[in-house]
Design a protein around this motif. Structure first.
Motif, PDB file in Angstrom:
ATOM      1  N   HIS A 239       0.803  -1.275  -0.038  1.00  0.00           N
ATOM      2  CA  HIS A 239      -0.037   0.073  -0.051  1.00  0.00           C
ATOM      3  C   HIS A 239       0.724   1.319   0.116  1.00  0.00           C
ATOM      4  CE1 HIS A 239      -4.038  -1.544   0.362  1.00  0.00           C
ATOM      5  NE2 HIS A 239      -3.764  -2.534   1.142  1.00  0.00           N
ATOM      6  N   CYS A 258      -7.516  -2.978   2.619  1.00  0.00           N
ATOM      7  CA  CYS A 258      -7.795  -1.615   1.782  1.00  0.00           C
ATOM      8  C   CYS A 258      -7.188  -0.338   2.373  1.00  0.00           C
ATOM      9  CB  CYS A 258      -9.363  -1.508   1.749  1.00  0.00           C
ATOM     10  SG  CYS A 258     -10.258  -1.293   3.525  1.00  0.00           S
ATOM     11  N   ASP A 261      -5.196   4.888  -0.214  1.00  0.00           N
ATOM     12  CA  ASP A 261      -4.599   4.778  -1.667  1.00  0.00           C
ATOM     13  C   ASP A 261      -5.533   4.367  -2.883  1.00  0.00           C
ATOM     14  OD1 ASP A 261      -4.786   2.009  -1.057  1.00  0.00           O
ATOM     15  OD2 ASP A 261      -2.597   1.821  -1.261  1.00  0.00           O
ATOM     16  N   LYS A 262      -7.039   4.187  -2.311  1.00  0.00           N
ATOM     17  CA  LYS A 262      -7.975   3.558  -3.345  1.00  0.00           C
ATOM     18  C   LYS A 262      -7.909   2.118  -3.688  1.00  0.00           C
ATOM     19  CE  LYS A 262      -7.974   8.235  -5.590  1.00  0.00           C
ATOM     20  NZ  LYS A 262      -7.702   8.672  -6.852  1.00  0.00           N
ATOM     21  N   GLN A 263      -6.848   1.357  -3.072  1.00  0.00           N
ATOM     22  CA  GLN A 263      -6.600   0.116  -3.542  1.00  0.00           C
ATOM     23  C   GLN A 263      -7.285  -0.983  -2.484  1.00  0.00           C
ATOM     24  OE1 GLN A 263      -2.582  -0.659  -4.375  1.00  0.00           O
ATOM     25  NE2 GLN A 263      -2.265   1.028  -5.080  1.00  0.00           N
ATOM     26  N   LYS A 265      -6.962  -5.044  -1.888  1.00  0.00           N
ATOM     27  CA  LYS A 265      -5.838  -6.191  -2.372  1.00  0.00           C
ATOM     28  C   LYS A 265      -6.307  -7.412  -1.675  1.00  0.00           C
ATOM     29  CE  LYS A 265      -1.756  -2.743  -2.420  1.00  0.00           C
ATOM     30  NZ  LYS A 265      -1.221  -2.877  -3.992  1.00  0.00           N
ATOM     31  N   HIS A 277      -6.328  -7.453  -7.364  1.00  0.00           N
ATOM     32  CA  HIS A 277      -6.576  -6.085  -7.113  1.00  0.00           C
ATOM     33  C   HIS A 277      -7.913  -5.772  -7.406  1.00  0.00           C
ATOM     34  CE1 HIS A 277      -2.165  -5.408  -6.965  1.00  0.00           C
ATOM     35  NE2 HIS A 277      -2.315  -4.602  -6.130  1.00  0.00           N
ATOM     36  N   TYR A 278      -8.864  -5.114  -6.750  1.00  0.00           N
ATOM     37  CA  TYR A 278     -10.132  -4.807  -6.977  1.00  0.00           C
ATOM     38  C   TYR A 278     -10.162  -3.342  -7.171  1.00  0.00           C
ATOM     39  CZ  TYR A 278     -10.762  -9.581  -4.874  1.00  0.00           C
ATOM     40  OH  TYR A 278     -10.473 -10.703  -4.633  1.00  0.00           O
ATOM     41  N   HIS A 279     -10.215  -2.953  -8.378  1.00  0.00           N
ATOM     42  CA  HIS A 279     -10.330  -1.428  -8.920  1.00  0.00           C
ATOM     43  C   HIS A 279     -11.664  -1.175  -9.060  1.00  0.00           C
ATOM     44  CE1 HIS A 279      -6.008  -1.401  -9.465  1.00  0.00           C
ATOM     45  NE2 HIS A 279      -6.033  -2.610 -10.189  1.00  0.00           N
ATOM     46  N   LYS A 314     -12.702 -11.158  -9.288  1.00  0.00           N
ATOM     47  CA  LYS A 314     -12.462  -9.582  -9.375  1.00  0.00           C
ATOM     48  C   LYS A 314     -13.485  -8.584  -9.924  1.00  0.00           C
ATOM     49  CE  LYS A 314      -8.557  -9.620 -11.527  1.00  0.00           C
ATOM     50  NZ  LYS A 314      -7.305  -9.408 -12.059  1.00  0.00           N
TER      51      LYS A 314
END
Length: 508
Positions: A239, A258, A261-263, A265, A277-279, A314
């Motif tokens: 992260h 989470c 950083d909006k990520q 994982k 990764h879940y975008h 995902k």
């Protein structure tokens, strides 16, 4: 009082109307206008027929009407003619009720046809139960009522008589509901402080096997610790901003995290590396939770949405839209409703997982809702906000009670199977509550780590281990504190200071 009501009968109304009619034939100078007797009788008969004909059929007997003057005559319509007021005193006596059955479905037999004199207490209770006329209301306003049976004290109810016979009329006071006696819980005490992070510890989770636990921090790392010894086992980096949420799957060897950083994982714990990764989120991701029975991950974000992800593909299954501010917390359960979110817009939403739509919106809180916890055994949950902690009942979010007293920004809530609810706040205080009654049986404010500022004493997350014998807190002084029950405490050494007349269930 009964005689006062009876005097204002139909006969009295007719008597007064005749007096007014008689006064109409008096000139302004006080001298009577000459009228012959036949004309006067015709006018009286017309007036009785037009105004009092519908009510003059009511049965009257000779003993019911006594006068100190000549007997009355009947008019051409068969109605009894009553005298005008010529200075004579008239007395009326009501001896009984009409010969009607005492209730619905009761036949009119020879026994029920008998007119009985009503008892005084039954008549008084009937008069009190009847709606007051405007004259009586005005009289009661002007002067206080004399006698105990006309005015009822506040908070009292009158037991009404049945069947016209007076029974024991009891005045019963309504008691205010009080909180039941809370269950005794032993106090919790601090026995270990774990250091190693270089920033605020923002989240914590215990793995299903109860061998280790994981924390996420503002130093952008995820650390795995041995639960028994408190020693560091592993550090995970990846992260690029504060880690705000971690959770370990019970269905697969995966760790989910989470951050700001909006990520989002997915870590494979066999290889200790990110495999997915879940975008999709447009801003910081504040929390996440796993569904207990299906491979679904739910995340919540500062972009005012919560997202449902298929863990394996995902793919974003649903975007839960409806909140108008950052969504701070999310929880999942197998029963309906399967997703619960709390937001900075002060609302809590219960979601339909299949449709991806709001099922219920709870608007009772007046400030941001940063924490939601589900009871492990009961079909209830609690929410934490700076105004108070509220308990709710599934599935429709029925309000149960308020838990007031933790006057701070509540960041985290957790509860065990024994009904011990723990709330952690921004000012470093931790309150322990009895879930059933809402009784606050312990307050803790642990000292900060040496070398840290006193202002850095916030509690950001807390969790019980799988055995529920240890309580872990993630704090702003960069430490993890571990609490356990005091084995030496008893109900005699630590009694419940509970007062039913003071501690009462409050409304929102």
């Amino acid at each position: 009082m009964v005689e006062e009501v009876q005097k204002h009968s139909v006969h009295t109304l007719v008597f007064r109307s005749l007096k007014r009619t008689h006064d109409m034939f008096v000139a302004d100078n006080g001298k009577p206008v000459p009228l012959d007797e036949e004309s006067h009788k015709r006018k009286m008969a017309v007036k009785l027929r037009n105004e009092y004909g519908p009510v003059l059929h009511m049965p009257t007997s000779k003993e019911n009407f006594k006068e100190k003057g000549p007997q009355n005559a009947s008019d051409s319509y068969g109605h009894k003619q009553y005298p005008a007021n010529q200075g004579q005193e008239v007395e009326y006596l009501v001896t009984g009720t009409h010969p009607y059955p005492p209730g619905p479905g009761v036949a009119l037999t020879a026994d029920t046809k008998i007119q009985r004199m009503p008892s005084e207490s039954a008549a008084q209770s009937l008069a009190v139960a009847l709606p007051s006329s405007q004259a009586r209301v005005d009289a009661n306003r002007a002067a206080p009522a004399v006698g105990s049976d006309r005015s009822q004290p506040a908070g009292m109810t009158l037991a009404v008589m049945e069947g016209g016979n007076a029974k024991n009329s009891t005045l019963m006071a309504k008691k205010a509901p009080t909180m039941p006696k809370p269950q005794w819980h032993p106090p919790w005490k601090l026995y270990r402080v774990i250091s190693g992070h270089l920033g605020w510890v923002r989240c914590i989770a215990v793995e299903p096997g109860n061998q280790w636990f994981v924390t996420g921090s503002a130093d952008r790392t995820i650390k795995i610790w041995d639960l028994a010894s408190g020693k560091l086992k592993l550090s995970l980096t990846g992260h690029i901003s504060t880690v705000r949420g971690v959770i370990v799957s019970a269905r697969s060897p995966y760790l989910f995290s989470c951050g700001e950083d909006k990520q989002v994982k997915c870590w494979d714990l066999e290889y200790n590396k990110v495999i997915r990764h879940y975008h999709g989120h447009l801003s910081a991701v504040y929390g996440l939770d796993l569904h207990p029975t299906i491979d679904v991950l739910v995340t919540c974000s500062r972009d005012s949405t919560a997202r449902i992800w298929d863990v394996r593909t995902k793919a974003s299954v649903h975007t839960l839209s409806g909140h108008t501010n950052a969504v701070a917390t999310v929880r999942c359960q197998a029963a309906e409703p399967q997703i619960i979110t709390g937001s900075h817009d002060t609302t809590i939403r219960l979601w339909d997982l299949v449709a991806g739509k709001t099922r219920v919106t709870l608007t009772n809180h007046k400030k941001s809702v940063r924490a939601v916890v589900l009871h492990p055994r009961h079909y209830t949950f609690a929410s934490g906000s700076p105004d108070n902690i509220k308990q709710w009942k599934f599935p429709d979010g029925s309000f149960i009670q308020n838990l007031s007293g933790h006057n701070a920004i509540i960041n985290t809530l957790t509860v065990n199977s024994d009904g011990v609810l723990v709330s952690g706040a921004d000012n470093g205080t931790m309150h322990l509550w009895d879930w059933r009654t809402g009784y606050n049986f312990q307050r803790v404010h642990a000292a900060v780590q040496p070398g840290s500022l006193d202002s850095e004493s916030g509690i950001f997350a807390c969790a019980f281990d799988q055995s529920e014998s240890r309580l872990l807190t993630a704090e702003a002084d960069k430490t993890i504190k571990v609490y356990r029950e005091d084995d030496t405490a008893t109900e005699e050494t630590h009694p419940v200071s509970w007062k039913p007349e003071i501690i009462k269930r409050k409304r929102f």
